[in-house]
Design a protein around this motif. Structure first.
Motif, PDB file in Angstrom:
ATOM      1  N   LEU A  34      -7.633  -3.631   2.479  1.00  0.00           N
ATOM      2  CA  LEU A  34      -6.875  -2.417   2.207  1.00  0.00           C
ATOM      3  C   LEU A  34      -5.912  -2.111   3.340  1.00  0.00           C
ATOM      4  CD1 LEU A  34      -9.794  -0.171   0.883  1.00  0.00           C
ATOM      5  CD2 LEU A  34      -8.292  -1.709  -0.413  1.00  0.00           C
ATOM      6  N   ALA A  35      -4.785  -1.531   2.976  1.00  0.00           N
ATOM      7  CA  ALA A  35      -3.761  -1.138   3.946  1.00  0.00           C
ATOM      8  C   ALA A  35      -3.470   0.346   3.778  1.00  0.00           C
ATOM      9  CB  ALA A  35      -2.485  -1.950   3.731  1.00  0.00           C
ATOM     10  N   THR A  36      -2.926   0.946   4.817  1.00  0.00           N
ATOM     11  CA  THR A  36      -2.550   2.358   4.767  1.00  0.00           C
ATOM     12  C   THR A  36      -1.032   2.472   4.681  1.00  0.00           C
ATOM     13  OG1 THR A  36      -2.636   2.421   7.174  1.00  0.00           O
ATOM     14  CG2 THR A  36      -4.609   3.108   5.990  1.00  0.00           C
ATOM     15  N   GLY A  37      -0.538   3.686   4.744  1.00  0.00           N
ATOM     16  CA  GLY A  37       0.892   3.906   4.626  1.00  0.00           C
ATOM     17  C   GLY A  37       1.268   4.207   3.187  1.00  0.00           C
ATOM     18  N   SER A  38       2.554   4.382   2.948  1.00  0.00           N
ATOM     19  CA  SER A  38       3.019   4.772   1.617  1.00  0.00           C
ATOM     20  C   SER A  38       3.069   3.606   0.631  1.00  0.00           C
ATOM     21  CB  SER A  38       4.413   5.405   1.727  1.00  0.00           C
ATOM     22  OG  SER A  38       5.330   4.499   2.327  1.00  0.00           O
ATOM     23  N   GLN A  49     -17.074  -5.210  -0.803  1.00  0.00           N
ATOM     24  CA  GLN A  49     -16.809  -4.742   0.555  1.00  0.00           C
ATOM     25  C   GLN A  49     -15.293  -4.559   0.718  1.00  0.00           C
ATOM     26  OE1 GLN A  49     -19.474  -4.347   2.929  1.00  0.00           O
ATOM     27  NE2 GLN A  49     -20.691  -4.671   1.071  1.00  0.00           N
ATOM     28  N   ALA A  50     -14.896  -3.597   1.520  1.00  0.00           N
ATOM     29  CA  ALA A  50     -13.475  -3.371   1.812  1.00  0.00           C
ATOM     30  C   ALA A  50     -13.253  -3.404   3.310  1.00  0.00           C
ATOM     31  CB  ALA A  50     -13.004  -2.038   1.237  1.00  0.00           C
ATOM     32  N   TYR A  51     -12.163  -4.044   3.719  1.00  0.00           N
ATOM     33  CA  TYR A  51     -11.810  -4.146   5.137  1.00  0.00           C
ATOM     34  C   TYR A  51     -10.399  -3.624   5.344  1.00  0.00           C
ATOM     35  CZ  TYR A  51     -16.065  -6.594   6.150  1.00  0.00           C
ATOM     36  OH  TYR A  51     -17.396  -6.881   6.320  1.00  0.00           O
TER      37      TYR A  51
END
Length: 260
Positions: free
Chosen positions: A33-37, A61-63
């Protein structure tokens, strides 16, 4: 590498979410997973499929790609909190199954090594969603990052800190200078890299990543070395690409048996 130009940013997010959902349905052990818009549209599509189509993240699982160093647990701008607020709390993800680098560890290098071990133990990451910075960074691998780097401390560029100040009440002094980030080598271990970029502000970076030389100066160019990459862009983010007609032709003529 497959490059898909959607009609608009909303369609880009929906397509990215569908690709991630396909991996989950096929039994992914872990997703990145990534953050930001950039990934928000994908997360909205995953939430919709959870609510309307029975998509389940039980056992997955998520990383996360990265985390600021020094922000307290629960800080609204910490990336673990962002992911919880925008995605995982809306589906059946167990909080204990969502992992982020520990930016508050007493021994930061040891925490980075432990994060690598966790990914190796619970992976491989089936699909890693990515955004791209205006300077070509993915995760927080700023220009000059080793193309084989692993999870480690990085110092943010002044431009990146300035770009992120809007999340900190436009107060640059609140923006951390250091982060823990997965390295380009760590990211490249994922089976499928899925990059989403929208808006004219990303056009130069997309062109450099997709059509420019593989170079530490544009960290996202490492995608060219990966065997399974999907890049999804809207027309504005595609504006500086040279082979637009070919990319459109290739997608329109995909073999019926070939998925993204």
């Amino acid at each position: 590498m497959e490059l898909v130009i959607t009609d608009n940013a909303a369609e880009a997010g929906v397509l990215a979410g569908r690709i991630m959902a396909d991996h989950v349905r096929r039994g992914a052990r872990a997703i990145g997973l990534a953050t930001g818009s950039s990934p928000l549209g994908a997360y909205r599509e995953l939430i919709r499929q959870y609510r309307d189509e029975g998509l389940s993240f039980a056992g997955v699982q998520a990383y996360l790609l990265d985390e600021y160093i020094g922000l307290p647990v629960g800080h609204p701008q910490s990336y673990r909190q962002f992911i919880r607020d925008e995605f995982t709390s809306h589906v059946d993800f167990d909080d204990a199954s969502v992992h982020s680098p520990d930016g508050n560890a007493t021994d930061i290098p040891a925490a980075a090594a432990e994060y690598e071990r966790g990914i190796a133990k619970n992976g491989p990451v089936s699909v890693q969603i990515l955004g791209i910075g205006a300077n070509g960074h993915i995760g927080f691998n700023e220009p000059g990052s080793s193309l084989r780097s692993r999870t480690r401390v990085k110092t943010l560029t002044p431009k990146t800190r300035a770009d992120n100040a809007r999340f900190f009440e436009d107060d640059l002094s609140q923006v951390p200078t250091h982060v823990l980030t997965q390295g380009l080598g760590t990211i490249s271990d994922a089976d499928h890299l899925l990059m989403v970029a929208t808006g004219s502000g990303k056009a130069d970076a997309v062109a450099a990543a997709v059509e420019g030389p593989v170079s530490a100066f544009c960290p996202a160019s490492i995608l060219q070395m990966h065997p399974h990459v999907t890049v999804i862009v809207d027309p504005e983010a595609a504006a500086k690409l040279q082979a637009v007609e070919y990319y459109r032709f290739a997608v329109a003529n995909k073999p019926s048996w070939q998925s993204f």
